[in-house]
Enzyme design. Structure first.
Site, PDB file in Angstrom:
ATOM      1  N   LYS A 260      -5.225  16.303   4.811  1.00 35.01           N
ATOM      2  CA  LYS A 260      -4.314  15.175   5.048  1.00 35.01           C
ATOM      3  C   LYS A 260      -2.918  15.577   4.596  1.00 35.01           C
ATOM      4  O   LYS A 260      -2.710  15.917   3.433  1.00 35.01           O
ATOM      5  CB  LYS A 260      -4.789  13.940   4.260  1.00 35.01           C
ATOM      6  CG  LYS A 260      -3.735  12.816   4.162  1.00 35.01           C
ATOM      7  CD  LYS A 260      -4.231  11.605   3.357  1.00 35.01           C
ATOM      8  CE  LYS A 260      -3.107  10.595   3.110  1.00 35.01           C
ATOM      9  NZ  LYS A 260      -3.543   9.425   2.317  1.00 35.01           N
ATOM     10  N   ASP A 265       4.194   8.512   1.974  1.00 29.30           N
ATOM     11  CA  ASP A 265       3.404   7.332   2.335  1.00 29.30           C
ATOM     12  C   ASP A 265       4.015   6.080   1.713  1.00 29.30           C
ATOM     13  O   ASP A 265       3.769   5.769   0.549  1.00 29.30           O
ATOM     14  CB  ASP A 265       1.951   7.521   1.860  1.00 29.30           C
ATOM     15  CG  ASP A 265       1.077   6.313   2.198  1.00 29.30           C
ATOM     16  OD1 ASP A 265       1.509   5.480   3.024  1.00 29.30           O
ATOM     17  OD2 ASP A 265      -0.053   6.233   1.655  1.00 29.30           O
ATOM     18  N   LYS A 272       3.899  -0.540   0.266  1.00 28.25           N
ATOM     19  CA  LYS A 272       3.472  -0.426  -1.127  1.00 28.25           C
ATOM     20  C   LYS A 272       4.517  -1.053  -2.044  1.00 28.25           C
ATOM     21  O   LYS A 272       5.698  -1.106  -1.693  1.00 28.25           O
ATOM     22  CB  LYS A 272       3.344   1.056  -1.505  1.00 28.25           C
ATOM     23  CG  LYS A 272       2.165   1.780  -0.876  1.00 28.25           C
ATOM     24  CD  LYS A 272       2.113   3.237  -1.314  1.00 28.25           C
ATOM     25  CE  LYS A 272       0.944   3.981  -0.683  1.00 28.25           C
ATOM     26  NZ  LYS A 272      -0.379   3.472  -1.096  1.00 28.25           N
ATOM     27  N   ASP A 283       1.408  12.877  -1.144  1.00 31.52           N
ATOM     28  CA  ASP A 283       0.302  12.430  -0.284  1.00 31.52           C
ATOM     29  C   ASP A 283      -0.031  13.471   0.790  1.00 31.52           C
ATOM     30  O   ASP A 283      -0.860  13.229   1.652  1.00 31.52           O
ATOM     31  CB  ASP A 283       0.662  11.079   0.352  1.00 31.52           C
ATOM     32  CG  ASP A 283      -0.560  10.237   0.660  1.00 31.52           C
ATOM     33  OD1 ASP A 283      -1.632  10.499   0.069  1.00 31.52           O
ATOM     34  OD2 ASP A 283      -0.451   9.327   1.498  1.00 31.52           O
ATOM     35  N   ASP A 342      -1.500   0.949   5.467  1.00 28.10           N
ATOM     36  CA  ASP A 342      -1.503   1.836   4.300  1.00 28.10           C
ATOM     37  C   ASP A 342      -2.796   2.655   4.215  1.00 28.10           C
ATOM     38  O   ASP A 342      -2.902   3.573   3.402  1.00 28.10           O
ATOM     39  CB  ASP A 342      -1.299   1.014   3.023  1.00 28.10           C
ATOM     40  CG  ASP A 342      -0.876   1.863   1.832  1.00 28.10           C
ATOM     41  OD1 ASP A 342      -0.531   3.042   2.046  1.00 28.10           O
ATOM     42  OD2 ASP A 342      -0.888   1.339   0.703  1.00 28.10           O
ATOM     43  N   GLU A 344      -3.759   5.016   6.044  1.00 30.39           N
ATOM     44  CA  GLU A 344      -3.289   5.886   7.135  1.00 30.39           C
ATOM     45  C   GLU A 344      -3.926   7.263   7.123  1.00 30.39           C
ATOM     46  O   GLU A 344      -4.053   7.890   8.170  1.00 30.39           O
ATOM     47  CB  GLU A 344      -1.759   5.995   7.083  1.00 30.39           C
ATOM     48  CG  GLU A 344      -1.193   7.059   6.139  1.00 30.39           C
ATOM     49  CD  GLU A 344      -1.518   6.815   4.667  1.00 30.39           C
ATOM     50  OE1 GLU A 344      -1.835   5.667   4.295  1.00 30.39           O
ATOM     51  OE2 GLU A 344      -1.458   7.780   3.880  1.00 30.39           O
ATOM     52  N   ARG A 346      -6.962   8.312   6.689  1.00 31.42           N
ATOM     53  CA  ARG A 346      -8.198   8.406   7.475  1.00 31.42           C
ATOM     54  C   ARG A 346      -7.905   8.455   8.971  1.00 31.42           C
ATOM     55  O   ARG A 346      -8.645   9.059   9.739  1.00 31.42           O
ATOM     56  CB  ARG A 346      -9.121   7.233   7.096  1.00 31.42           C
ATOM     57  CG  ARG A 346      -8.540   5.878   7.375  1.00 31.42           C
ATOM     58  CD  ARG A 346      -9.275   4.751   6.651  1.00 31.42           C
ATOM     59  NE  ARG A 346      -8.921   4.680   5.226  1.00 31.42           N
ATOM     60  CZ  ARG A 346      -9.437   3.808   4.369  1.00 31.42           C
ATOM     61  NH1 ARG A 346     -10.343   2.919   4.775  1.00 31.42           N
ATOM     62  NH2 ARG A 346      -9.069   3.804   3.109  1.00 31.42           N
TER      63      ARG A 346
HETATM   64  N1  BES Z   1      -2.203   7.773  -0.279  1.00 35.22           N
HETATM   65  C1  BES Z   1      -2.874   6.566  -0.602  1.00 35.22           C
HETATM   66  C2  BES Z   1      -3.918   6.743  -1.714  1.00 35.22           C
HETATM   67  C3  BES Z   1      -3.390   7.086  -3.072  1.00 35.22           C
HETATM   68  C4  BES Z   1      -3.090   6.087  -3.974  1.00 35.22           C
HETATM   69  C5  BES Z   1      -3.249   8.397  -3.469  1.00 35.22           C
HETATM   70  C6  BES Z   1      -2.635   6.401  -5.239  1.00 35.22           C
HETATM   71  C7  BES Z   1      -2.782   8.716  -4.738  1.00 35.22           C
HETATM   72  C8  BES Z   1      -2.488   7.710  -5.622  1.00 35.22           C
HETATM   73  C9  BES Z   1      -3.590   6.016   0.624  1.00 35.22           C
HETATM   74  O1  BES Z   1      -2.968   6.270   1.832  1.00 35.22           O
HETATM   75  C10 BES Z   1      -3.669   4.533   0.464  1.00 35.22           C
HETATM   76  O2  BES Z   1      -2.645   3.915   0.473  1.00 35.22           O
HETATM   77  N2  BES Z   1      -4.881   4.017   0.317  1.00 35.22           N
HETATM   78  C11 BES Z   1      -5.080   2.631   0.138  1.00 35.22           C
HETATM   79  C12 BES Z   1      -6.229   2.198   1.015  1.00 35.22           C
HETATM   80  C13 BES Z   1      -6.388   0.720   1.120  1.00 35.22           C
HETATM   81  C14 BES Z   1      -5.217   0.132   1.885  1.00 35.22           C
HETATM   82  C15 BES Z   1      -7.674   0.421   1.810  1.00 35.22           C
HETATM   83  C16 BES Z   1      -5.383   2.374  -1.335  1.00 35.22           C
HETATM   84  O3  BES Z   1      -6.066   3.189  -1.958  1.00 35.22           O
HETATM   85  O4  BES Z   1      -4.896   1.391  -1.861  1.00 35.22           O
HETATM   86 ZN    ZN Z   2      -1.765   7.912   1.910  1.00 31.45          ZN
HETATM   87 MN    MN Z   3      -1.526   4.803   2.304  1.00 34.90          MN
END
Ligand code: BES
Ligand code: ZN
Ligand code: MN
Length: 495
Positions: A260, A265, A272, A283, A342, A344, A346
Site C-alpha cells: 500500500k 492519507d 481525519k 501511509d 478513509d 482507502e 484496501r
Molecule cells: N492509514 C489509515 C490507518 C492508520 C491509522 C495507519 C493510524 C497508521 C496509524 C487507514 O487508511 C485508515 O484510515 N483506516 C481507518 C479505517 C476505518 C475508516 C474503517 C481506521 O483505521 O480508522
Molecule cells: Zn490509509
Molecule cells: Mn485512511
C-alpha cells in the site's frame, strides 16, 4: 552508511574499543592485553560497575590508556543462549553509545565470521539518520561515528559474510528514506521515479500512469486518487534471480510482494481530525517496504524470481474527490460501495493484488499495509497483524519474524466477519463497522485473492517508531524488509 572493516584482533591505536563479553567470562584476548597495559584497570572498573556480562547491559570506561578514548563493555548474556539477534543488538548498542567517537574497534567473545558480520549489521542499522532537510546543525552536534572495525580471527570470511548483510542494510535504508520523506516531496510520481532508479541494481521496473490504470480498469484504486492533483502510479519491479519468473531457466512461479503506497492519507471526504495527521505521510510504508525488499533481493543477488508491486496514490478531499456512497468497479469486476473514504488502503490493494495474480500467477503473495488504526489497539507496537489463508506460509512468516525481530502475530479470518461487509447496493462495502476492524479489512482484501496462498501484514503499528530500539533508531523502521528477505532466504531460493 558506516564504513565497515574486518581485521585480526589487535589493540586499536586510537578511537574507542567495544568489548563483547559473555556472562561470567574471564579476561582473555584484547581484554587481557588491556588489563596488562593498565595494571588491571579494565577488570577493576567492570567490577566496580557490577558489570557481569548480562544481556544488553553496558559499561563505559573513559580514557583507560593514553591512546584509547573509551572502552565500552557490552553484555551478551549466557553463551548457550546466544542468538544472531543478540549479537546484532550489541552492534546496535555500539553505534548508540559511541556515536561521539569517529572510529570504533569491536572485539571479544571470539567472534565468528558470521557474528562479526552481525555486529556490523546492527551498528550500521542503528547509525541510520535521515538528515536531508537539516541545514543548520552544528558540526559538534552531528554524530561522528564513521568507521567500525570488527576484530575477528576469521576476518576474510567475515568480509564475505558481510556482503549480503550490507545489501540488506542498503535496502532497509532505502525504505526508511522513502518513509521519512515529507509528503510534498514524495508524491506518487516521485515515488515511482525512485523505483525507476532500481534498474541500476538489475531490476526490471514498469511504471503505470493514470491513462494505463484507467485502461486496465483500476476503478477501486482510481476512486481513491481522483480527489488529488497528484496522479496515481502503479510500479511493478521484477527481480529474475532464479532465471526469469517461471518463464526462464527456472520452472518455479515467482513470489509476489504487494504494498500500500498512500503517499498522504487525509481520509478524503471522510476527513481525519487535524491532530497527528502529519503521521499519514507514512501511509506509504507498505510500498516502502516492498521497494526496500526488492532492492535487497537484487543487491544480494538472491536466487529467486520475485515481483514487487506498489499502488501509489494520494487520498485528498476536493471537488473531484470520491464521496461516501459512491460505487466503484474494481479491476476484478466486483463492485464496491465506498461508505468511508478513509478506508482507502484496501481499495488500492484490491486492484493491485488482482493484477499481480492475473499477470504473474505467483506461487504466493504477501501484502503489507498501514491499513488500520484498530491493529494498533489490538497489538500495539510489538507485533504486526498477520492474516493468511495458508497455514504453511503463516508458519514460515512467524519463524522469520522471530529470527529477525520483525515479529508478526496471526489473527483470524472467518466467514462470520466477512458478512460485516455486505452491501445493500453493491457486491460489498468497504468498511465492516468498528468491531474487529482489522479483521474485516483483511476479509475485504481476501475477496480479491483468487485461490492463491496469501498473507496480509497490517503494519500500521510498526512502520514508524517513537523510541529507539537496539538496531532501529526512532522514525521510519522499514518493518518487513528483513522479515521478507529472511522468508525468501530460508525457503524460496534455489540452491
Ligand atoms: N492509514 C489509515 C490507518 C492508520 C491509522 C495507519 C493510524 C497508521 C496509524 C487507514 O487508511 C485508515 O484510515 N483506516 C481507518 C479505517 C476505518 C475508516 C474503517 C481506521 O483505521 O480508522
Ligand atoms: Zn490509509
Ligand atoms: Mn485512511
Amino acid at each position: 552508511m558506516l564504513d565497515i572493516a574486518f581485521a585480526k584482533p589487535a589493540l586499536p591505536k586510537s578511537g574507542a574499543l567495544a568489548l563483547l563479553i559473555h556472562e561470567g567470562e574471564k579476561p582473555s584476548g584484547l581484554w587481557e592485553q588491556l588489563d596488562a597495559a593498565t595494571a588491571g584497570a579494565i577488570s577493576r572498573a567492570l567490577e566496580v560497575a557490577e558489570f557481569k556480562g548480562a544481556k544488553g547491559k553496558t559499561c563505559t570506561i573513559l580514557s583507560p590508556t593514553p591512546t584509547i578514548a573509551r572502552v565500552l563493555a557490552i553484555g551478551l548474556g549466557k553463551p548457550a543462549e546466544l542468538t544472531g539477534r543478540i549479537v546484532e543488538e550489541a552492534g546496535g548498542a555500539i553505534a548508540a553509545s559511541l556515536s561521539r567517537e569517529p572510529a570504533v574497534a569491536v572485539a571479544g567473545a571470539a567472534l565468528s565470521a558470521q557474528q562479526a558480520a552481525e555486529v556490523a549489521l546492527g551498528a550500521t542499522l542503528r547509525a541510520y539518520r535521515f538528515d536531508r532537510y537539516r541545514t543548520k546543525e552544528k558540526p559538534e552536534d552531528k554524530p561522528k561515528l564513521a568507521k567500525l572495525t570488527v576484530l575477528t580471527a576469521e576476518n576474510t570470511k567475515a568480509k564475505t559474510a558481510w556482503e549480503p548483510l550490507a545489501a540488506t542494510a542498503r535496502g532497509v535504508f532505502l525504505s526508511r528514506d522513502l518513509v521519512s520523506e515529507p509528503p510534498n516531496v514524495l508524491n506518487p510520481a516521485e515515488m515511482a521515479e525512485r523505483c525507476r532508479k532500481l534498474t541500476e541494481l538489475g531490476l526490471k521496473v514498469d511504471i503505470f500512469g493514470l491513462k494505463d490504470l484507467t485502461k486496465l480498469g483500476f476503478g477501486a484504486m482510481l476512486g481513491v486518487s481522483q480527489g488529488s492533483a497528484n496522479e496515481p502510479r502503479m510500479v511493478v519491479m521484477q527481480w529474475n534471480g532464479a532465471g526469469g519468473n517461471g518463464r526462464g531457466k527456472s520452472k518455479d512461479k515467482p513470489v509476489a510482494f504487494i504494498g500500500k503506497g498512500v503517499t498522504f492519507d487525509t481520509g478524503g471526504i471522510s476527513i481525519k481530525p487535524a491532530g497527528g495527521m502529519e503521521d499519514m505521510k507514512w501511509d506509504m510504508a507498505g510500498a516502502g517496504t516492498v521497494i526496500g525488499l526488492m532492492a535487497t533481493l537484487a543487491g544480494r543477488k538472491a536466487k529467486v524470481d520475485a515481483i514487487g508491486l506498489v499502488g501509489l496514490v494520494e487520498n485528498m478531499p476536493s471537488g473531484t474527490a470520491q464521496r461516501p456512497g459512491d460505487v466503484v468497479t474494481s479491476y476484478s469486476g466486483q463492485t464496491i460501495e465506498v461508505i468511508n473514504t478513509d478506508a482507502e488502503g484496501r481499495l488500492v490493494l484490491a486492484d493491485v493484488i488482482w493484477y499481480a495474480q492475473q499477470k504473474y500467477d505467483p506461487k504466493f503473495m504477501v501484502d503489507l499495509a498501514t491499513l488500520t488504526g484498530a491493529i494498533i489497539i489490538g497489538l500495539g507496537h510489538e507485533y504486526a497483524g498477520m492474516f493468511s489463508n495458508d497455514d504453511a506460509l503463516a508458519q514460515k512468516l512467524s519463524a522469520a519474524g522471530q529470527a529477525t525481530g520483525e515479529r508478526v502475530w496471526r489473527m483470524p479470518l472467518d466467514e462470520a466477519y466477512d458478512k460485516q461487509l455486505k452491501s445493500e447496493i453493491a457486491d460489498m462495502k468497504n468498511v465492516g463497522g468498528r468491531p474487529g476492524g482489522s479483521i474485516t479489512a483483511a476479509q475485504f482484501i481476501q475477496r480479491f485473492v483468487n485461490g492463491k496462498p496469501w498473507a496480509h501484514l497490517d503494519i500500521a503499528g510498526m512502520a514508524w517508531s517513537t523510541k529507539d530500539a537496539p538496531a532501529v533508531p526512532k522514525g521510519a523502521t522499514a518493518f518487513g524488509v528483513r522479515l521478507l528477505d529472511r522468508l525468501v532466504a530460508d525457503h524460496y531460493e534455489t540452491p
